[in-house]
Design an enzyme around this catalytic site. Structure first.
Site, PDB file in Angstrom:
ATOM      1  N   ARG A   1     -10.517  -1.582  10.786  1.00  0.00           N
ATOM      2  CA  ARG A   1     -10.163  -0.206  11.159  1.00  0.00           C
ATOM      3  C   ARG A   1     -10.434   0.027  12.639  1.00  0.00           C
ATOM      4  NH1 ARG A   1      -7.715   3.466   7.926  1.00  0.00           N
ATOM      5  NH2 ARG A   1      -8.004   2.845   5.785  1.00  0.00           N
ATOM      6  N   VAL A   2      -9.636   0.916  13.232  1.00  0.00           N
ATOM      7  CA  VAL A   2      -9.726   1.072  14.681  1.00  0.00           C
ATOM      8  C   VAL A   2     -11.103   1.608  15.123  1.00  0.00           C
ATOM      9  CG1 VAL A   2      -8.639   3.377  14.765  1.00  0.00           C
ATOM     10  CG2 VAL A   2      -8.472   1.839  16.704  1.00  0.00           C
TER      11      VAL A   2
ATOM     12  N   TYR B   1       0.830  -1.203   0.000  1.00  0.00           N
ATOM     13  CA  TYR B   1       0.000   0.000   0.000  1.00  0.00           C
ATOM     14  C   TYR B   1       0.868   1.257   0.000  1.00  0.00           C
ATOM     15  CZ  TYR B   1      -3.835   3.114   1.412  1.00  0.00           C
ATOM     16  OH  TYR B   1      -4.762   4.115   1.459  1.00  0.00           O
TER      17      TYR B   1
ATOM     18  N   ASN C   1      -6.248   9.541   8.203  1.00  0.00           N
ATOM     19  CA  ASN C   1      -7.344   8.685   8.704  1.00  0.00           C
ATOM     20  C   ASN C   1      -8.689   9.407   8.663  1.00  0.00           C
ATOM     21  OD1 ASN C   1      -4.734   7.808   9.973  1.00  0.00           O
ATOM     22  ND2 ASN C   1      -6.049   6.131  10.636  1.00  0.00           N
TER      23      ASN C   1
ATOM     24  N   GLN D   1       0.306   4.814  20.698  1.00  0.00           N
ATOM     25  CA  GLN D   1       0.421   5.341  19.328  1.00  0.00           C
ATOM     26  C   GLN D   1      -0.751   6.284  19.060  1.00  0.00           C
ATOM     27  OE1 GLN D   1      -0.521   2.254  20.094  1.00  0.00           O
ATOM     28  NE2 GLN D   1      -1.662   1.216  18.496  1.00  0.00           N
TER      29      GLN D   1
HETATM   30  N1  UDP Z   1      -5.773  -0.546  16.253  1.00  0.00           N
HETATM   31  C1  UDP Z   1      -6.047  -1.045  17.516  1.00  0.00           C
HETATM   32  N2  UDP Z   1      -7.057  -1.953  17.643  1.00  0.00           N
HETATM   33  C2  UDP Z   1      -7.801  -2.388  16.597  1.00  0.00           C
HETATM   34  C3  UDP Z   1      -7.532  -1.838  15.292  1.00  0.00           C
HETATM   35  C4  UDP Z   1      -6.496  -0.937  15.163  1.00  0.00           C
HETATM   36  O1  UDP Z   1      -5.406  -0.687  18.503  1.00  0.00           O
HETATM   37  O2  UDP Z   1      -8.712  -3.199  16.805  1.00  0.00           O
HETATM   38  C5  UDP Z   1      -4.694   0.453  16.108  1.00  0.00           C
HETATM   39  C6  UDP Z   1      -3.685   0.136  15.000  1.00  0.00           C
HETATM   40  O3  UDP Z   1      -2.674  -0.747  15.481  1.00  0.00           O
HETATM   41  C7  UDP Z   1      -3.163   1.521  14.687  1.00  0.00           C
HETATM   42  C8  UDP Z   1      -4.379   2.431  14.897  1.00  0.00           C
HETATM   43  O4  UDP Z   1      -5.268   1.687  15.740  1.00  0.00           O
HETATM   44  O5  UDP Z   1      -2.159   1.890  15.600  1.00  0.00           O
HETATM   45  C9  UDP Z   1      -5.090   2.797  13.609  1.00  0.00           C
HETATM   46  O6  UDP Z   1      -5.356   1.623  12.883  1.00  0.00           O
HETATM   47  P1  UDP Z   1      -6.204   1.587  11.551  1.00  0.00           P
HETATM   48  O7  UDP Z   1      -6.159   0.176  11.043  1.00  0.00           O
HETATM   49  O8  UDP Z   1      -7.551   2.164  11.755  1.00  0.00           O
HETATM   50  O9  UDP Z   1      -5.479   2.560  10.515  1.00  0.00           O
HETATM   51  P2  UDP Z   1      -3.962   2.911  10.148  1.00  0.00           P
HETATM   52  O10 UDP Z   1      -3.831   4.339  10.550  1.00  0.00           O
HETATM   53  O11 UDP Z   1      -3.002   2.034  10.902  1.00  0.00           O
HETATM   54  O12 UDP Z   1      -3.897   2.699   8.687  1.00  0.00           O
END
Ligand code: UDP
Length: 306
Positions: free
Chosen positions: A177-178, A136, A165, A200
């Site tokens: 997604r978080v 990606y 985001n 983070q």
């Molecule tokens: N994350 C988390 N729990 C989850 C999903 C994601 O803690 O169930 C964290 C992930 O490791 C990252 C952040 O949330 O640090 C954002 O993740 P996302 O997949 O939404 O998007 P990214 O910005 O990483 O593309």
């Protein structure tokens, strides 16, 4: 066009009086996202994968093709990089044949795990070229290169936007997604899965603000980009978990899971350029945006009955 941001963009363009051809291979996009538009005479869905050439007549092209969540883009990494490279070449070829403006939705992932904070457009990034996110990150970086080469070599009218985001109604519940994970888990009173320590950070932009920025950039006659679009309000993932538990009034507890490979530690856009060039800044408060997203996920899960 049938993906999360794309479907909101189609809706806004139609309500602005435009005619829209929505191209989607429905790999992560969904027909249900464009249900409201499908009977509109100004809207047309074309099921097509842009890794193959496309011959249509249009006045402008927004390229939003590509799975965007880490779970979905890592599911078929070869297809992800093909969508960014072959797909961009095909869309740039289409724009060149028609001599029309084309806007590429790039990503904050081009900055990788950033060593500069907040991230300005002038920063070249810190990306692992052989890691799991590279299909990606490097795919989107190569797409930016292609856009700028078509600009330099053929004087093509290009625009490059780096999307940070983004969240809101119509996000897939199951793409990892978080925000959607946490809302789903909170609604179900299941444990909230925070990856790593949760220290983070990310900065979340509501989708209406993003669409507004994309259209403003498309309508700008002077500037190619790249330009950051996102909300600079930064939050730790652990604090996001607590915020969502509160908003849902959930009984969920928080559990800590493994920290994913190459997961960026901090991310926050510097949007001074977008502010200056497009007179754009996000207007939505996170709490309001989260409440609307929670409502949409409840509807998808049919939780409003009880
Ligand atoms: N994350 C988390 N729990 C989850 C999903 C994601 O803690 O169930 C964290 C992930 O490791 C990252 C952040 O949330 O640090 C954002 O993740 P996302 O997949 O939404 O998007 P990214 O910005 O990483 O593309």
């Amino acid at each position: 066009g049938a993906g999360f941001i794309g479907s909101h963009l189609c809706e806004q363009l139609i309500s602005n009086g435009e005619e829209v051809i929505c191209v989607d291979n429905l790999y992560t996009g969904k027909k249900s996202n464009i249900d409201k538009l499908i009977n509109n005479s100004k809207f047309e869905l074309l099921r097509h994968d842009i890794t193959f050439p496309l011959y249509i007549e249009v006045d402008r092209i927004f390229n939003l093709a590509c799975p965007a969540s880490p779970v979905s883009y890592q599911n078929d990494p070869v297809q992800t990089i093909k969508t960014n490279v072959h797909g961009s070449i095909n869309m740039l070829g289409l724009a060149k044949r028609l001599n029309v403006r084309i806007l590429q939705t790039s990503t904050s992932e081009v900055y990788g795990d950033p060593e500069q904070h907040p991230q300005k457009e002038s920063y070249w990034g810190n990306v692992n070229p052989i890691g799991k996110r590279a299909c990606y990150d490097e795919g989107k970086r190569a797409a930016e290169t292609l856009f700028f080469d078509y600009f330099r070599q053929y004087k093509l009218d290009i625009k490059v936007v780096r999307i940070f985001n983004t969240y809101g109604p119509l996000m897939s519940i199951n793409d990892g997604r978080v925000i959607t994970n946490f809302i789903y888990q909170a609604l179900m009173n299941k444990p909230i899965t925070v990856n790593g320590s949760g220290d983070q950070t990310r900065s979340f932009c509501y989708v209406d603000d993003m669409v507004d920025g994309l259209i403003k950039m498309m309508n700008n006659d002077n500037f190619t980009g790249p330009i950051n679009l996102g909300n600079p309000q930064e939050i730790k993932i652990i604090d996001l978990a607590k915020e969502i538990i509160d908003l849902v009034n959930s009984k969920s507890n928080i559990i800590f899971t493994d920290f994913p490979e190459d997961d960026p530690l901090r991310r926050k856009p510097d949007i001074s350029l977008a502010n200056k060039v497009l007179d754009w800044k996000p207007l939505s408060e996170r709490k309001n945006g989260l409440l609307k997203t929670i409502e949409s996920i409840k509807q998808q899960l049919d939780l409003n009955k009880s």
